[in-house]
Scaffold this motif. Structure first.
Motif, PDB file in Angstrom:
ATOM      1  N   ASN A 195       1.954   2.310  -3.781  1.00 27.42           N
ATOM      2  CA  ASN A 195       1.118   3.209  -4.588  1.00 27.42           C
ATOM      3  C   ASN A 195       0.465   4.288  -3.735  1.00 27.42           C
ATOM      4  O   ASN A 195      -0.516   4.904  -4.127  1.00 27.42           O
ATOM      5  CB  ASN A 195       0.081   2.438  -5.413  1.00 27.42           C
ATOM      6  N   ARG A 247      -1.184  10.410  -8.057  1.00 25.82           N
ATOM      7  CA  ARG A 247      -2.197   9.917  -8.972  1.00 25.82           C
ATOM      8  C   ARG A 247      -1.547   9.364 -10.245  1.00 25.82           C
ATOM      9  O   ARG A 247      -1.924   8.318 -10.754  1.00 25.82           O
ATOM     10  CB  ARG A 247      -3.177  11.039  -9.326  1.00 25.82           C
ATOM     11  N   ARG A 261      -0.530  15.236  -4.578  1.00 26.79           N
ATOM     12  CA  ARG A 261      -1.623  14.326  -4.928  1.00 26.79           C
ATOM     13  C   ARG A 261      -1.616  13.991  -6.404  1.00 26.79           C
ATOM     14  O   ARG A 261      -1.893  12.869  -6.813  1.00 26.79           O
ATOM     15  CB  ARG A 261      -2.974  14.932  -4.521  1.00 26.79           C
ATOM     16  N   ARG A 286      -1.454  16.177   1.400  1.00 23.52           N
ATOM     17  CA  ARG A 286      -2.739  16.669   0.900  1.00 23.52           C
ATOM     18  C   ARG A 286      -2.560  17.775  -0.144  1.00 23.52           C
ATOM     19  O   ARG A 286      -3.548  18.279  -0.673  1.00 23.52           O
ATOM     20  CB  ARG A 286      -3.574  17.203   2.078  1.00 23.52           C
ATOM     21  N   PHE A 293      -7.070  -6.066  -4.707  1.00 26.57           N
ATOM     22  CA  PHE A 293      -7.272  -6.083  -3.264  1.00 26.57           C
ATOM     23  C   PHE A 293      -7.769  -7.445  -2.791  1.00 26.57           C
ATOM     24  O   PHE A 293      -8.404  -8.186  -3.541  1.00 26.57           O
ATOM     25  CB  PHE A 293      -8.315  -5.036  -2.867  1.00 26.57           C
ATOM     26  N   MET A 346      -3.585  -2.425  -8.974  1.00 24.68           N
ATOM     27  CA  MET A 346      -3.718  -2.959  -7.618  1.00 24.68           C
ATOM     28  C   MET A 346      -4.902  -3.907  -7.552  1.00 24.68           C
ATOM     29  O   MET A 346      -5.994  -3.594  -8.033  1.00 24.68           O
ATOM     30  CB  MET A 346      -3.924  -1.783  -6.645  1.00 24.68           C
ATOM     31  N   ARG A 394       0.820  -1.217   0.000  1.00 21.63           N
ATOM     32  CA  ARG A 394       0.000   0.000   0.000  1.00 21.63           C
ATOM     33  C   ARG A 394       0.849   1.260   0.000  1.00 21.63           C
ATOM     34  O   ARG A 394       0.392   2.319  -0.442  1.00 21.63           O
ATOM     35  CB  ARG A 394      -0.958  -0.015   1.194  1.00 21.63           C
ATOM     36  N   ARG A 424       0.066   6.066  -9.656  1.00 22.85           N
ATOM     37  CA  ARG A 424      -0.903   4.972  -9.539  1.00 22.85           C
ATOM     38  C   ARG A 424      -1.357   4.449 -10.894  1.00 22.85           C
ATOM     39  O   ARG A 424      -1.717   3.285 -11.018  1.00 22.85           O
ATOM     40  CB  ARG A 424      -2.129   5.442  -8.745  1.00 22.85           C
ATOM     41  N   THR A 425      -1.364   5.310 -11.900  1.00 24.05           N
ATOM     42  CA  THR A 425      -1.794   4.823 -13.215  1.00 24.05           C
ATOM     43  C   THR A 425      -0.789   3.813 -13.774  1.00 24.05           C
ATOM     44  O   THR A 425      -1.093   3.109 -14.730  1.00 24.05           O
ATOM     45  CB  THR A 425      -1.965   5.982 -14.226  1.00 24.05           C
ATOM     46  N   LEU A 472      -1.421   4.370  -1.214  1.00 28.15           N
ATOM     47  CA  LEU A 472      -2.687   4.284  -0.492  1.00 28.15           C
ATOM     48  C   LEU A 472      -2.395   4.560   0.975  1.00 28.15           C
ATOM     49  O   LEU A 472      -3.242   5.058   1.710  1.00 28.15           O
ATOM     50  CB  LEU A 472      -3.335   2.906  -0.676  1.00 28.15           C
ATOM     51  N   GLU A 473      -1.192   4.190   1.394  1.00 26.34           N
ATOM     52  CA  GLU A 473      -0.642   4.706   2.648  1.00 26.34           C
ATOM     53  C   GLU A 473       0.546   5.572   2.272  1.00 26.34           C
ATOM     54  O   GLU A 473       1.426   5.119   1.527  1.00 26.34           O
ATOM     55  CB  GLU A 473      -0.142   3.583   3.567  1.00 26.34           C
TER      56      GLU A 473
END
Lengths: 240, 259
Positions: free
Chosen positions: B56, B90, B86, B81, B100, B98, B53, B93-94, B58-59
């Motif tokens: 990417n 983002r 961000r 933030r 889950f 992922m 996590r 991440r593309t 997410l954490e």
């Protein structure tokens, strides 16, 4: 159900029997009064539609990371919940023209709908906020992991799922709105209650006319409650 | 081949993660090469899911740098933030698909819609192109006939295969799977593992956090053993699973393999 029929039927019959209840008078005005019912439903429907829009905006505001936006949304909810609906209606219709003269030209019914929507929008803000927060966390994570920006996550993933969650409570709001719309009678919107009052006032027979109006509100509530229960069952069926 | 292909697809360096006083990751370095399948094993609580996590974001890691493909992001918990950070996350991440443990398919969309949503709206593909890609990957996970079903009508194994297809449709540089078989009905574990093995053999770059030692042995090129927030030992499946160097690894394997 049988008990209901006996109780209500007995009540009506005893009224008629004692001749205190002028059924003929009521019959002559019944069409006029009942003519207010469609307007009442229309007012409630339009107000709920408008309120839903306000509620989505309000909920997004309440969930916003931006401090000013959050504060504005919170102010809206707090103000509306902190003042009586009657005051809000009177304010918009009687007080506002003093400051904004042009508002006097807006049809009463429009101002009335705006007032109802403004009020319900605040309560429904909290419904939508809770609905959005009730969408499982994994949904947001999955969307974010695909590289969706925040707005897209909200619009395409969270809101559509929140809508399904909030449809039953919004049905409740609609049913409550049916009855709160009667408040518009005090400013002269010619809906169900206004017509009952006006007709009754002709011959001081408001007992008859208000009884009819009350009965119509009640029947409408029962009908929409049944419809809502149906809708809920259908939504629940789609879930599994 | 050119030098560029020798660059690892994933490079994470010095990853630390604190949850309050709990120091979950204590400096993890990880490189994954193209076409490589890496299995991450270890006790629950050893930090393997958190590591995935963190890759990417997410954490947000407390410290460290992650590069996936050409996108590199330095952990910045104080400004996590901020708009710029961000947006960098983002884009990272593309490049990282992922999957889950709990699938997290979008329940209000059909399998196909799940697969084309992000390619259309994030990658900017046309609907036709996205659908073509989706059909290709749905066939790969043996789910073509379920493309127009809603997730609620799928078995857990089918859901997870749909989730794998959804991740692949972004054509990521690496596919990351977080205990993908742990929430499955036992009899459906096999079909998901089979898909993962096929992907591995076709050369999909993968990082798999898993308790399935059999999968690690047969499909992984490399196995990492995590313990107390660090990668304690790593090696080929044969080396690590059959001839572990460390007592901790041996103890762990003895427990999970029951020998």
């Amino acid at each position: 159900m049988a008990t209901w029929i006996v109780l209500i039927g007995g009540f009506v019959l005893s009224l008629v029997a004692t001749k205190k209840f002028d059924i003929e008078f009521l019959a002559t005005w019944a069409v006029f009064i009942l003519g207010g019912a469609p307007l009442t439903v229309a007012i409630a429907a339009l107000s709920i539609a408008l309120a839903t829009g306000l509620a989505v905006l309000g909920a997004l505001g309440r969930l916003s990371r931006s401090a000013p936006i959050y504060a504005a949304a919170t102010l809206y909810v707090s103000f509306v919940r902190g003042t009586p609906l009657v005051v809000q209606i009177l304010f918009l219709i009687l007080a506002l023209p003093q400051i904004v003269p042009a508002s006097a030209d807006v049809p009463l019914i429009v101002l009335g709908i705006v007032a109802l929507a403004f009020n319900y929008g605040a309560y429904m803000t909290e419904i939508f906020r809770a609905g959005i927060q009730a969408v499982p966390r994994g949904q947001r994570e999955a969307a974010e992991a695909l590289g969706m920006p925040e707005r897209l996550v909200m619009r395409r993933i969270l809101l559509p799922q929140a809508v399904r969650i909030v449809i039953p409570p919004i049905g409740n709001e609609f049913i409550a709105m049916l009855k709160d719309s009667a408040l518009l009678s005090i400013v002269g919107v010619q809906e169900l209650l206004w017509r009952a009052e006006t007709a009754g006032a002709q011959k001081f027979r408001t007992f008859e006319t208000l009884t009819l109006a009350a009965a119509v509100y009640w029947v409408m509530t029962i009908v929409f409650t049944l419809l809502q229960e149906r809708l809920e069952r259908r939504m629940a069926a789609g879930d599994r | 081949m050119t030098l560029a292909t020798e660059e690892p697809v994933v490079r994470a360096s010095g990853i630390h993660k604190h949850f309050g006083d709990n120091h979950v990751l204590r400096g993890v370095d990880l490189e994954v090469r193209e076409h490589e399948t890496v299995a991450v094993i270890g006790r629950s609580g050893s930090g393997k899911t958190t590591l995935l996590r963190c890759l990417n974001f997410l954490e947000e890691p407390s410290l460290g740098t992650v590069r996936i493909g050409e996108i590199s992001v330095v952990a910045d918990p104080l400004h996590a933030r901020s708009r710029g950070h961000r947006e960098r996350v983002r884009r990272l991440r593309t490049h990282a698909g992922m999957v889950f443990q709990e699938f997290n398919l979008f329940p209000h969309m059909t399998v196909l819609q799940n697969c084309i949503e992000a390619p259309i709206r994030v990658r900017g593909l046309s609907r036709a192109a996205a659908t073509e890609t989706a059909d290709r990957f749905l066939a790969k996970v043996h789910l073509s006939e379920k493309r127009d079903e809603y997730p609620a009508r799928l078995s857990s194994g089918q859901k997870q295969r749909a989730a794998i297809a959804r991740a692949l449709c972004m054509e990521p540089d690496v596919l990351m799977l977080d205990e993908p078989t742990s929430a499955l009905d036992p009899e459906l574990v096999g079909e998901v593992l089979r898909v993962m093995e096929e992907l591995a053999h076709e050369g999909t770059t993968m990082i798999v956090v898993t308790h399935e030692m059999q999968f690690a042995r047969e499909a992984a090129d490399r196995v990492l053993f995590m313990e107390r927030g660090v990668i304690l030992e790593e090696g080929s499946p044969l080396q690590l699973l059959d001839h572990p160097r460390l007592d901790e690894t041996r103890q762990f394997l003895r427990r999970v393999l029951g020998r």
